[in-house]
Design a protein around this motif. Sequence first.
Motif, PDB file in Angstrom:
ATOM      1  N   SER A 157       0.833  -1.197   0.000  1.00  0.00           N
ATOM      2  CA  SER A 157       0.000   0.000   0.000  1.00  0.00           C
ATOM      3  C   SER A 157       0.867   1.246   0.000  1.00  0.00           C
ATOM      4  N   ALA A 162      -6.528  -5.144   6.089  1.00  0.00           N
ATOM      5  CA  ALA A 162      -7.336  -4.457   5.088  1.00  0.00           C
ATOM      6  C   ALA A 162      -7.307  -5.246   3.794  1.00  0.00           C
ATOM      7  N   GLY A 210      -1.488   2.181   8.466  1.00  0.00           N
ATOM      8  CA  GLY A 210      -2.129   1.135   7.688  1.00  0.00           C
ATOM      9  C   GLY A 210      -1.791  -0.246   8.196  1.00  0.00           C
ATOM     10  N   ARG A 252     -13.336   4.875   0.043  1.00  0.00           N
ATOM     11  CA  ARG A 252     -12.498   5.156   1.214  1.00  0.00           C
ATOM     12  C   ARG A 252     -13.215   6.085   2.192  1.00  0.00           C
ATOM     13  N   GLN A 281       3.137  -3.747   6.270  1.00  0.00           N
ATOM     14  CA  GLN A 281       2.689  -4.816   5.395  1.00  0.00           C
ATOM     15  C   GLN A 281       3.753  -5.878   5.161  1.00  0.00           C
ATOM     16  N   LEU A 316     -15.603   4.014   4.076  1.00  0.00           N
ATOM     17  CA  LEU A 316     -14.879   3.198   5.052  1.00  0.00           C
ATOM     18  C   LEU A 316     -14.472   4.014   6.271  1.00  0.00           C
ATOM     19  N   TRP A 318      -5.806   9.854   3.454  1.00  0.00           N
ATOM     20  CA  TRP A 318      -6.092   8.493   3.010  1.00  0.00           C
ATOM     21  C   TRP A 318      -7.251   8.463   2.018  1.00  0.00           C
ATOM     22  N   HIS A 371      -3.490  -2.211  10.266  1.00  0.00           N
ATOM     23  CA  HIS A 371      -4.590  -3.138  10.539  1.00  0.00           C
ATOM     24  C   HIS A 371      -4.907  -3.925   9.273  1.00  0.00           C
ATOM     25  N   TRP A 430      -0.966   6.075   3.495  1.00  0.00           N
ATOM     26  CA  TRP A 430      -0.844   6.088   4.946  1.00  0.00           C
ATOM     27  C   TRP A 430       0.422   6.829   5.343  1.00  0.00           C
ATOM     28  N   GLU A 458      -7.544  -4.465  -0.013  1.00  0.00           N
ATOM     29  CA  GLU A 458      -7.477  -3.295  -0.882  1.00  0.00           C
ATOM     30  C   GLU A 458      -7.712  -3.630  -2.342  1.00  0.00           C
TER      31      GLU A 458
END
Length: 186
Positions: A7, A90, A86, A107, A184, A110, A169, A88, A175, A92
């Motif tokens: 991301s 997710a 970022g 987004r 990530q 969200l 975001w 958590h 992020w 995408e």
Amino acid sequence: MTSQPASPVRTITPGAGAPISAVERWLVSANRSVLVVLLGVMAALVIANVMCRYLVGISFPWVEEVSRYMMVWAAFLGAGPALRVGGHIAIETLPNALPERAARVLRAALVLVMAATLLTTVWIGAEYTQFGWEQETPVLGWSAGTVYLAIPIGAALALVHLAFVARQWIRSGEWERVEGFDPQAL
């Protein structure tokens, strides 16, 4: 098999990306400092208790209780900083497949769902704290409400962190970047 790119992240330091306010800088610094202290003290207590148990045959039962409660507080207080980068879970795939305008709308939706969830968690956590205030912990006899207080405080802090990063975001899907840290990474 191809790997998907990580991301995008944003760097929110003065002069790079969105400017960070003094209040936001203080909040992030204070939140991270409290986490470092909680985890450091917890680790020191557990290690010392294990060493005492095996070296001199003495174990302190209060260490297990205190370290458990410190872990609860660390988990809830760490939710906001994890959200900022970022960190958590997710999925995408959908936003990445949509045209940019539709991805922004998704987004934004969200962010509204996350904010509603965090507000609900603050409310229910406050009720739970009030419910447990008269109960005592088994070893130390502390109010269980002080442990449950981590829920509304952590959710409120995560909501504040969300407010700080939501605009960027929503706009770009990026992020905050923390130098030397990739949430990530496997």
